[in-house]
Write an enzyme that holds these catalytic residues in place. Sequence first.
Site, mmCIF file in Angstrom:
data_model
loop_
_atom_site.group_PDB
_atom_site.id
_atom_site.type_symbol
_atom_site.label_atom_id
_atom_site.label_comp_id
_atom_site.label_asym_id
_atom_site.label_seq_id
_atom_site.Cartn_x
_atom_site.Cartn_y
_atom_site.Cartn_z
ATOM 1 N N PRO A 1 0.793 -1.231 0.000
ATOM 2 C CG PRO A 1 -0.032 -1.004 2.170
ATOM 3 C CD PRO A 1 0.754 -1.933 1.288
ATOM 4 C CB SER B 1 -6.839 4.969 -3.625
ATOM 5 O OG SER B 1 -6.090 4.385 -4.622
ATOM 6 C CB CYS B 2 -2.176 2.598 -1.277
ATOM 7 S SG CYS B 2 -3.254 1.228 -1.277
ATOM 8 C CB VAL B 3 -1.213 7.378 -3.450
ATOM 9 C CG1 VAL B 3 -0.084 8.125 -4.120
ATOM 10 C CG2 VAL B 3 -2.410 8.274 -3.395
#
Lengths: 411, 103
Positions: free
Chosen positions: A295, B101-103
Amino acid sequence: MKNILILGAGTAGSMMANKLSRVLDKKEWKITVVDPASTHYYQPGFLFIPFGKYSRKDVVKPTEKLLPRSVELIKSEVETLFPGENKVVLKDGKSLAYDYLIIATGARLAPEETTGLLGPLWQKDIFEFYTLEGALALADRLKNFNGGKLVMSIVDMPFKCPVAPIEFVCLADDYFKKRGIRDKVEIYYVTPLSGAFTKPIAARMLNQVMQERNIHIISDFYIEHIDNENKKLVSYDEREVPFDLLTIVPLNKGADFVGRSKIGDELNFIPVDKHTLQMPQYPNIFVLGDAAAIPTSKAGSVAHFAGEILFENILHIIEGKAPAEKFDGHSNCYIEVGQGKASLIDFNYDTEPLPGTYPVAGIGPFKLLDVTRINHWGKLAFRWIYWYFLVKGRALPVSAHMSMKGKKVVS
Amino acid sequence: MAEKIVAGRTIQVNEEGYMTNPSEWTREIAAELAKEEGITLTDKHYAVLEFIREKALAGETLTIRKIGTSGIVDMKEFYQLFPGGPLKLASKLAGIPKPTSCV
Ligand SMILES: Cc1cc2nc3c(=O)[nH]c(=O)nc-3n(C[C@H](O)[C@H](O)[C@H](O)COP(=O)(O)OP(=O)(O)OC[C@H]3O[C@@H](n4cnc5c(N)ncnc54)[C@H](O)[C@@H]3O)c2cc1C
């Protein structure tokens, strides 16, 4: 003799080959790298090509030249990995055994996954700039674009360098201003996200930057297909965005062998422990760079910071010790916003981008979440740092872990 | 953070109405939260919600594509079942945190 096998000679793979070959005893360790490509690309440079600021020569070097002589480079594609047998089979049928495996096969574009993307308008009025050939073709088209709707759109998350499309529209704004036709061009930024960016504080800054440049954001837009005949994007909830010229980030996927080897998720990215980059079932397999499903951003800076940690850990692990360090998800991106200026964001798994200075607290010289000229020079200098330090695995004077020093906590 | 009584039970929700404790979730709570959004849950809805809960509780990041390739629904159906922002809406009804969203 023990074997370290590295799959992929891009940013992450080359960096690890260089770092490891420098310290491991050549009588005990053999390092092998597999990659079919003979060219190594400086991908961040692709952004500047559509606007004629960089050309091919600025962004390519022979893969071989960036690897140490003691490392064997096999120019072939990985066909299948058999993690239970410590074995990799190549396309030409050759099989390679390893004691430790580093997977660094990156992310590739999958335009075939979107209906209508490879239709009659592909490379005529629909382009991408995530490959060198795509960026060069777009440069030619932009020269002949004299007005209308320019749409920048993103198919899905995750995609590499999540700020690149924002930079693209800002540079396009500049480019059309310089050509004196900005008033004839409407610029749209179409994203599946709820805003320009995911992290709230940075999103606010980027929204403002785009507003000032009269760039329209269309959010929560998830492309179902591209209608070539009527030149429009159509979303799953049946909204439409017309375009004259479309620049798109196609779906990003991991390498196909990941799917064949059944080690990835639905996009062929490989789930790993986010702190050690180890595959949970196979502790002798590490995944570095864009290939990993962790992530944080898919970015060269992440490959770099994570690589520093992985390097230390591998040295521990081959001596039978536990991994010493934990990767914190550190990511660091310059964001070109045109007008000779750039912004900079620095964040990790737990902390979103905050304002402040980088890398030295209180001094900088770079300003976080601010738009400055010196940040722009940082972005340009990054190319030089990339070729001579990053890929070569040489130490850089910045910490692999994100630091709160120099950051202001705001909300 | 706030408390809310839904389907006769007290649940913890954040300022956007997402449940903060997934273990408080029940099918009845989902039905009631869905009603607030103008949706009547069908078996298909529940199948999606249960898939989402299973994946989220196992620590997996969810995406529209992951749900669209789950074999339960395709992406078009997912949008039809949970109109607007399907992933956000389905996460809300499944009692898991808002997807980031983790980008
Ligand atoms: C337009 C653009 C702008 C960007 N801007 C920035 C930026 O400003 N800052 C930043 O930090 N990052 C940026 N990035 C992202 C950065 O370039 C990548 O994150 C980084 O290169 C990832 O490194 P990697 O080693 O994981 O993958 P890559 O460098 O892509 O290397 C993957 C390698 O694996 C090889 N390979 C693939 N499949 C196989 C197979 N089956 N067998 C063997 N080899 C295989 C490929 O040939 C390739 O050489 C940008 C990217 C793009 C496209």
